[in-house]
Design a protein around this motif. Structure first.
Motif, short mmCIF file in Angstrom:
data_model
loop_
_atom_site.label_atom_id
_atom_site.label_comp_id
_atom_site.label_asym_id
_atom_site.label_seq_id
_atom_site.Cartn_x
_atom_site.Cartn_y
_atom_site.Cartn_z
N MET A 59 0.85 -1.17 0.00
CA MET A 59 0.00 0.00 0.00
C MET A 59 0.90 1.23 0.00
SD MET A 59 -2.95 1.23 2.74
CE MET A 59 -3.35 -0.43 3.09
N ASN A 60 0.53 2.22 -0.77
CA ASN A 60 1.25 3.49 -0.78
C ASN A 60 0.63 4.43 0.25
OD1 ASN A 60 3.00 2.81 -2.88
ND2 ASN A 60 1.49 3.34 -4.40
N TRP A 61 1.45 4.86 1.19
CA TRP A 61 1.00 5.77 2.24
C TRP A 61 1.42 7.18 1.90
CZ3 TRP A 61 -2.31 4.16 5.80
CH2 TRP A 61 -2.40 2.79 6.04
N VAL B 256 -0.47 11.75 10.75
CA VAL B 256 -1.11 10.53 10.27
C VAL B 256 -0.79 10.39 8.79
CG1 VAL B 256 -2.98 10.55 11.96
CG2 VAL B 256 -3.29 11.69 9.77
N GLU B 257 -0.91 9.16 8.31
CA GLU B 257 -0.73 8.88 6.90
C GLU B 257 -2.02 8.29 6.37
OE1 GLU B 257 3.91 7.72 6.43
OE2 GLU B 257 2.67 6.26 7.47
N VAL B 258 -2.27 8.52 5.10
CA VAL B 258 -3.47 8.01 4.45
C VAL B 258 -3.05 7.14 3.28
CG1 VAL B 258 -5.57 8.66 3.21
CG2 VAL B 258 -4.77 10.07 5.08
N GLY B 259 -3.74 6.04 3.10
CA GLY B 259 -3.50 5.14 1.98
C GLY B 259 -4.81 4.67 1.39
N CYS B 260 -4.75 4.18 0.18
CA CYS B 260 -5.94 3.65 -0.49
C CYS B 260 -6.09 2.16 -0.21
CB CYS B 260 -5.85 3.87 -1.99
SG CYS B 260 -5.95 5.60 -2.46
N VAL B 261 -7.28 1.75 0.11
CA VAL B 261 -7.62 0.33 0.24
C VAL B 261 -8.83 0.09 -0.66
CG1 VAL B 261 -6.71 0.03 2.57
CG2 VAL B 261 -9.06 0.75 2.27
N ALA B 262 -9.11 -1.16 -0.93
CA ALA B 262 -10.25 -1.48 -1.79
C ALA B 262 -11.53 -0.86 -1.24
CB ALA B 262 -10.41 -3.00 -1.90
N ALA C 50 -7.47 4.27 4.19
CA ALA C 50 -6.92 3.78 5.45
C ALA C 50 -6.10 4.89 6.08
CB ALA C 50 -6.04 2.56 5.21
N VAL C 51 -6.12 4.97 7.41
CA VAL C 51 -5.39 5.99 8.15
C VAL C 51 -4.56 5.30 9.22
CG1 VAL C 51 -5.62 8.08 9.55
CG2 VAL C 51 -7.32 7.58 7.79
N ARG C 52 -3.31 5.74 9.38
CA ARG C 52 -2.46 5.17 10.44
C ARG C 52 -1.63 6.28 11.09
NH1 ARG C 52 2.35 1.82 7.32
NH2 ARG C 52 3.31 3.63 6.32
N TYR D 157 -3.94 0.01 10.99
CA TYR D 157 -4.60 1.19 10.44
C TYR D 157 -6.11 1.06 10.57
CZ TYR D 157 -5.06 -1.91 6.37
OH TYR D 157 -5.35 -2.96 5.54
N LEU D 158 -6.78 2.18 10.41
CA LEU D 158 -8.23 2.26 10.42
C LEU D 158 -8.68 2.41 8.98
CD1 LEU D 158 -11.02 2.73 11.81
CD2 LEU D 158 -10.46 5.16 11.75
#
Length: 59
Positions: free
Chosen positions: A1-3, A16-22, A26-28, A37-38
């Motif tokens: 995953m790219n954050w 925090v970092e954000v990434g794409c999920v299906a 996602a946030v971590r 992550y959430l």
């Protein structure tokens, strides 16, 4: 995953970092990446971002 971390948080430790999920985002926490992550659905993430841009969470 790219954050991705906000460019506005470069000089702070509370980030925090954000990434794409299906189907959403996602946030971590950058200080504890191993904690996981959430993930939230795209619709909810869009509403959150709109709220941030509208200033609804400004203190």
């Amino acid at each position: 995953m790219n954050w991705r971390k906000s460019t506005r948080s470069q000089n702070t430790t509370n980030c925090v970092e954000v990434g794409c999920v299906a189907g959403g985002a996602a946030v971590r926490d950058t200080k504890d990446r191993a904690a996981g992550y959430l993930a939230v659905p795209a619709q909810h993430w869009g509403r959150f971002v709109a709220g941030v841009k509208a200033g609804r969470f400004d203190g």
